[in-house]
Scaffold this motif. Sequence first.
Motif, mmCIF file in Angstrom:
data_model
loop_
_atom_site.group_PDB
_atom_site.id
_atom_site.type_symbol
_atom_site.label_atom_id
_atom_site.label_comp_id
_atom_site.label_asym_id
_atom_site.label_seq_id
_atom_site.Cartn_x
_atom_site.Cartn_y
_atom_site.Cartn_z
ATOM 1 N N LEU A 439 0.981 -1.233 -0.142
ATOM 2 C CA LEU A 439 -0.139 0.101 -0.030
ATOM 3 C C LEU A 439 0.756 1.281 -0.077
ATOM 4 O O LEU A 439 0.555 2.219 -0.622
ATOM 5 N N GLY A 440 1.992 1.407 0.770
ATOM 6 C CA GLY A 440 2.977 2.153 0.663
ATOM 7 C C GLY A 440 3.672 2.553 -0.581
ATOM 8 O O GLY A 440 3.648 3.491 -1.000
ATOM 9 N N GLY A 441 3.795 1.407 -1.184
ATOM 10 C CA GLY A 441 4.557 1.468 -2.384
ATOM 11 C C GLY A 441 3.533 2.155 -3.439
ATOM 12 O O GLY A 441 4.101 2.766 -4.324
ATOM 13 N N ALA A 442 2.207 1.658 -3.440
ATOM 14 C CA ALA A 442 1.516 2.100 -4.385
ATOM 15 C C ALA A 442 1.185 3.619 -4.256
ATOM 16 O O ALA A 442 0.897 4.540 -5.334
ATOM 17 N N SER A 443 1.193 4.130 -3.027
ATOM 18 C CA SER A 443 1.071 5.601 -2.850
ATOM 19 C C SER A 443 2.252 6.207 -3.367
ATOM 20 O O SER A 443 2.345 7.307 -3.920
ATOM 21 N N ALA A 444 3.505 5.767 -3.187
ATOM 22 C CA ALA A 444 4.721 6.152 -3.681
ATOM 23 C C ALA A 444 4.692 6.478 -5.105
ATOM 24 O O ALA A 444 4.910 7.259 -5.600
ATOM 25 N N VAL A 445 4.023 5.258 -5.696
ATOM 26 C CA VAL A 445 3.984 5.438 -7.321
ATOM 27 C C VAL A 445 3.020 6.573 -7.721
ATOM 28 O O VAL A 445 3.357 7.206 -8.666
ATOM 29 N N LEU A 446 2.100 6.669 -6.951
ATOM 30 C CA LEU A 446 1.112 7.836 -7.459
ATOM 31 C C LEU A 446 1.726 9.128 -7.134
ATOM 32 O O LEU A 446 1.534 10.232 -7.953
ATOM 33 N N GLY A 447 2.573 9.302 -5.979
ATOM 34 C CA GLY A 447 3.388 10.669 -6.067
ATOM 35 C C GLY A 447 4.426 10.758 -7.156
ATOM 36 O O GLY A 447 4.356 12.145 -7.856
ATOM 37 N N THR A 448 4.919 9.708 -7.661
ATOM 38 C CA THR A 448 6.019 9.561 -8.629
ATOM 39 C C THR A 448 5.289 10.055 -9.944
ATOM 40 O O THR A 448 5.789 10.796 -10.824
ATOM 41 N N ILE A 449 4.218 9.422 -10.438
ATOM 42 C CA ILE A 449 3.459 9.723 -11.486
ATOM 43 C C ILE A 449 3.059 11.377 -11.545
ATOM 44 O O ILE A 449 3.374 11.892 -12.675
ATOM 45 N N ILE A 450 2.788 12.064 -10.349
ATOM 46 C CA ILE A 450 2.368 13.395 -10.339
ATOM 47 C C ILE A 450 3.593 14.147 -11.023
ATOM 48 O O ILE A 450 3.568 15.030 -11.802
ATOM 49 N N THR A 451 4.983 13.729 -10.108
ATOM 50 C CA THR A 451 5.970 14.502 -10.391
ATOM 51 C C THR A 451 6.463 14.365 -11.802
ATOM 52 O O THR A 451 7.024 15.110 -12.457
ATOM 53 N N MET A 452 6.304 12.995 -12.273
ATOM 54 C CA MET A 452 6.762 12.621 -13.713
ATOM 55 C C MET A 452 6.165 13.304 -14.743
ATOM 56 O O MET A 452 6.487 13.759 -15.890
ATOM 57 N N PHE A 453 4.665 13.577 -14.323
ATOM 58 C CA PHE A 453 4.031 14.441 -15.434
ATOM 59 C C PHE A 453 4.438 16.033 -15.572
ATOM 60 O O PHE A 453 4.444 16.776 -16.437
ATOM 61 N N LEU A 454 4.790 16.338 -14.235
ATOM 62 C CA LEU A 454 5.244 17.703 -14.410
ATOM 63 C C LEU A 454 6.559 18.161 -14.962
ATOM 64 O O LEU A 454 6.659 19.354 -15.263
ATOM 65 N N VAL A 455 7.639 17.172 -14.662
ATOM 66 C CA VAL A 455 8.915 17.300 -15.013
ATOM 67 C C VAL A 455 9.033 17.980 -16.445
ATOM 68 O O VAL A 455 9.848 19.094 -16.503
ATOM 69 N N PRO A 456 8.588 17.788 -17.630
ATOM 70 C CA PRO A 456 8.651 18.172 -18.932
ATOM 71 C C PRO A 456 8.247 19.617 -18.994
ATOM 72 O O PRO A 456 8.626 20.459 -19.670
ATOM 73 N N TYR A 457 7.349 19.833 -18.198
ATOM 74 C CA TYR A 457 6.673 21.390 -18.365
ATOM 75 C C TYR A 457 7.401 22.264 -17.158
ATOM 76 O O TYR A 457 7.566 23.472 -17.582
ATOM 77 N N ILE A 458 7.930 21.796 -16.070
ATOM 78 C CA ILE A 458 8.700 22.646 -15.246
ATOM 79 C C ILE A 458 10.196 22.794 -15.820
ATOM 80 O O ILE A 458 10.866 23.598 -15.356
ATOM 81 N N THR A 459 10.648 22.264 -16.793
ATOM 82 C CA THR A 459 11.908 22.110 -17.466
ATOM 83 C C THR A 459 11.863 22.521 -18.826
ATOM 84 O O THR A 459 13.056 22.537 -19.423
ATOM 85 N N THR A 460 10.604 23.154 -19.242
ATOM 86 C CA THR A 460 10.826 23.774 -20.492
ATOM 87 C C THR A 460 11.900 24.881 -20.742
ATOM 88 O O THR A 460 12.170 25.678 -20.008
ATOM 89 N N GLY A 461 12.402 24.695 -21.895
ATOM 90 C CA GLY A 461 13.658 25.544 -22.340
ATOM 91 C C GLY A 461 15.042 25.478 -21.591
ATOM 92 O O GLY A 461 15.718 26.004 -21.495
ATOM 93 N N ASN A 462 15.087 24.065 -21.227
ATOM 94 C CA ASN A 462 16.075 23.522 -20.467
ATOM 95 C C ASN A 462 16.537 24.262 -19.493
ATOM 96 O O ASN A 462 17.814 24.548 -18.895
ATOM 97 N N ASN A 463 15.654 24.465 -18.376
ATOM 98 C CA ASN A 463 15.712 25.366 -17.090
ATOM 99 C C ASN A 463 15.244 24.346 -16.350
ATOM 100 O O ASN A 463 14.331 23.962 -15.865
ATOM 101 N N TRP A 464 16.317 23.865 -15.383
ATOM 102 C CA TRP A 464 15.919 22.682 -14.686
ATOM 103 C C TRP A 464 15.800 23.322 -12.924
ATOM 104 O O TRP A 464 15.600 22.317 -12.012
ATOM 105 N N VAL A 465 15.866 24.591 -12.712
ATOM 106 C CA VAL A 465 15.764 25.071 -11.229
ATOM 107 C C VAL A 465 14.660 24.529 -10.536
ATOM 108 O O VAL A 465 14.508 24.029 -9.389
ATOM 109 N N LEU A 466 13.485 24.701 -11.391
ATOM 110 C CA LEU A 466 12.161 24.344 -10.636
ATOM 111 C C LEU A 466 12.037 22.661 -10.317
ATOM 112 O O LEU A 466 11.498 22.274 -9.442
#
Length: 491
Positions: A439-466
């Motif tokens: 159950l803990g692992g599944a919740s970890a995956v849910l959190g990871t999916i959310i961050t995985m979705f956000l990464v391409p958008y917060i690093t647009t233009g090759n800015n990795w600060v966010l």
Amino acid sequence: MKLKGLRWWVLGLVVLITIINYLDRGTLNYMWVANTKLHYPVVITEEARPSLPYAVYDPVARQYALHNAHTPMVVVAEKDVTPQKDNTIEYIQRGGIAYELGLVDQHDPQAMIDDQLKKLYSYIYMFFMVAYGVSQLVSGKLYDRIGTRKGFVVSALIWGTADMLTCFATGIVSLGFFRVLLGLGEAGPWPGTVKSNAEWFPVKERAFAQGLFGAGGSIGNILAPVIISFLFIAFGWRNTFVIVGSLGIIWIIPWLILNRKMPKEHPWITEEEKQHIVSGQPLATATSEVAKSWSELLRDRKSYAVVLGRFFLDPIWWMFVAWLPIYLSNKFKLDIKQVAFSAWVPYVGGAVGAIAGGWFSGLLIRKGKAIAVARKIAITTGACITLPAMIAAAYADTALVAVLIMAFILGGFQFTIVNIQTLPSDYHSGKTVGSLAGLGGASAVLGTIITMFLVPYITTGNNWVLFFVMGALLVPLSVGAVFVFSDKRAG
């Protein structure tokens, strides 16, 4: 035959399959974009041709004709090469799975291609993580039902076969499908190891055993860039999937031979070791034969120390496992060989942190600290390492500085997570351990999916600060959840 230290041999095989696990998942990470830096001496059209390779410069068209020994001539614009001081040019040859499968239009500007590839990559990874999360839930129950011996066999067989079959991928759909199959198999060792350690180790040794397991993940990530890059260069991406995928299936043989019975019944265990294990089990072991349901676990307040603690913290690990090769390639223009010799450094810190975190909480317990107090102190210590390092990494100006700082990030992360992952075996015993770990692992995956979705958008233009800001915010949220929801009666 008696085998001294049998529990450590069993754990050794668990660590080995964890290393293989990370090699399998690293295949896509390091071969998705695998650029190569090529250097060409420059000549003008009137000069005699030197030995291959060489480049002929056309000043009118402002372009170079690149001549190689085994590939056709390539014409590139002047803006696409970098002049060097020794009258040579450096050209980055774009390659890897994404390019070979034709997933982007190479005539587009490179910045646009980079953003497109990050989005495609994140979509594949999110599908992988969905399957991984389902597997966390199913695997926890599966391991509780059929036992760790058979459970590890099922997991290794599924993910090893899936990785081998990826050699037949022809596009984004088939590639995603095979990664989903990989995710269904790969999650098993996480709830499985928590359960296995609860069976084979007394309470005071469990966090250290979990730390060795976590170190196996770090070792896998240390080896992955070197091994996978070498195999890619030597044999191509399709053969690399076959070679790496077969390792997990081969591992099943020694596992079935060694882990044939539980500690109380194993014919190879010494009487001394058997008593050491049994006498160190919590008193609840004898009365916890019936597994609690997910609804029962979710009604238990302390379960959220595991569920939310991992929801917030685990994405940090995946941020680097998934994105480190692309970060180094995009941010610092490293090619596949340079990535191979850089990307392993952060995981050395992870391996040290995993072992140190487990050892540290075990030391506190041996010195008389309550189990819950020891876990909280260790969790907080790791967070105090991770948080400032995450902030510092946002401003790293060279690849070397970046990977050295990341060694502290992942070291602190592992110091913390091995203790959070041990909480299910602190709270429960018997058939409930794997269920709460899953159950803990599944919740970890849910959190990871959310961050995985956000990464391409917060690093647009090759800015990795966010990217690093997001990671820094996750640390106090995780630690806060553990303190708010953990078992108050245990300290």
